[in-house]
Motif scaffolding. Structure first.
Motif, mmCIF file in Angstrom:
data_model
loop_
_atom_site.group_PDB
_atom_site.id
_atom_site.type_symbol
_atom_site.label_atom_id
_atom_site.label_comp_id
_atom_site.label_asym_id
_atom_site.label_seq_id
_atom_site.Cartn_x
_atom_site.Cartn_y
_atom_site.Cartn_z
ATOM 1 N N VAL A 12 90.029 149.534 14.601
ATOM 2 C CA VAL A 12 91.096 148.695 14.085
ATOM 3 C C VAL A 12 91.872 148.097 15.247
ATOM 4 N N VAL A 14 95.220 145.347 16.402
ATOM 5 C CA VAL A 14 96.458 144.682 16.012
ATOM 6 C C VAL A 14 96.824 143.693 17.111
ATOM 7 N N ARG A 21 102.042 139.290 13.241
ATOM 8 C CA ARG A 21 101.288 140.519 13.470
ATOM 9 C C ARG A 21 100.060 140.525 12.564
ATOM 10 N N GLU A 23 96.318 142.464 11.596
ATOM 11 C CA GLU A 23 95.477 143.653 11.718
ATOM 12 C C GLU A 23 94.054 143.295 11.286
ATOM 13 N N GLY A 69 97.903 145.333 6.768
ATOM 14 C CA GLY A 69 98.708 145.416 7.972
ATOM 15 C C GLY A 69 99.053 144.086 8.608
ATOM 16 N N THR A 70 98.766 142.979 7.932
ATOM 17 C CA THR A 70 99.075 141.656 8.471
ATOM 18 C C THR A 70 100.368 141.122 7.861
#
Length: 304
Positions: A12, A14, A21, A23, A69-70
């Protein structure tokens, strides 16, 4: 088991991409393939399929803006904004030109990327893509429910219990999602339920989806294309698949006994169908063909 351990063989990453941000996951070696998840999903939706494709390909799986996670985009004017972000992630990892696979709403995102940047997309695989039934009143009501009530977030609180119990899988994924929810693996269940608690803006993508009718642009597609559909899909009906195939003049491959979650219901069957297509794209890519001939190769009739 957490999201960080779901994608076997993947790492993963980032990074700040286009100011937000982002991911994403990377795994495998070989010709590049970018996987795009659907509305309310996340990269880990591909936890069953991605490792199979990564046996022979370099695979990139980003979380879309506002998902997983974005971080969200400041403004989503249309699906093209999501496609532009996917393209930026792929460029960062030198995955373009390459093949793009889009699932559900991700199919429309992948389609927009292929239409807007034909030189970047060598092949296009659309797995139960949204875009036709998505423009109906029923779809608008669905977006309101998903955006305001966020049922997936509520269900995901019990994801580990759902992953362990067949009865709960039927309650969570029955009718709309899987033809046989009880048969989903624990990993597949977690792959669909790990993303929602982290979502920050699913609604913007939903309204972009219902406002985008791709049919008027399908004749602009230049690359080889294939459709893959669950024969028992109740969320995005098979009739949409036939209309896509007719307008794109491309093959449609059906996975018998699977519903809308076919990439988790029948990952091996999906990987085999997609592997055949990816081999064909690679063979075509190695030939010195012009764009017109590439388009002709991508439109070789509907195969039901």
């Amino acid at each position: 088991m957490s999201a960080a351990t779901l994608m076997r063989g993947f790492s993963v990453h980032v990074a700040e991409i286009r100011g937000i941000r982002t991911e994403y996951w990377l795994g495998g070696e070989g010709p590049p393939v970018v996987l795009v998840h659907g509305l309310g999903g996340a990269a880990v939706n591909f936890t069953e399929l991605a490792p199979l494709l990564a046996r022979r390909h370099r695979v990139l799986v980003p979380d879309l803006p506002g998902h997983g996670g974005t971080a969200p985009l400041a403004r989503v004017a249309g699906v093209g904004d999501l496609a532009e972000h996917v393209g930026a992630v792929a460029e960062r990892e030198r995955m373009l030109p390459g093949t793009v696979l889009g699932y559900s709403m991700g199919g429309l995102v992948a389609l927009r990327l292929a239409v807007d940047r034909p030189a970047a997309v060598r092949g296009l695989a659309l797995v139960a893509p949204a875009g036709i039934v998505s423009t109906t009143k029923r779809a608008r009501a669905w977006v309101r429910i998903v955006g305001v009530l966020r049922p997936a977030r509520a269900v995901s609180r019990f994801r580990h219990s759902i992953a362990r119990r067949r009865t709960l899988r039927r309650l969570a994924f029955g009718y709309w999602g899987a033809a046989d929810p009880g048969a989903l693996s624990s990993e597949a269940v977690l792959g669909f339920l790990e993303g929602p608690p982290r979502h920050t803006d699913v609604e913007s993508a939903g309204w972009a989806l219902v406002g985008d009718d791709p049919r008027q642009d399908l004749d602009r597609l230049e690359c080889p294309t294939v459709l893959v559909w669950g024969a028992r899909d109740r969320l995005v009906p098979l009739e949409d698949g036939f209309e896509y195939a007719r307008r794109l003049r491309c093959p449609i491959r059906m996975v018998g006994g699977a519903g809308h979650l076919l990439l988790a219901e029948e990952p091996a069957a999906c990987a085999e169908l997609l592997g055949t297509f990816l081999d064909r794209v690679r063979e075509v890519d190695e030939l010195p063909l012009d764009a017109e001939l590439l388009g002709q190769l991508g439109r070789q009739g509907t195969d039901a």
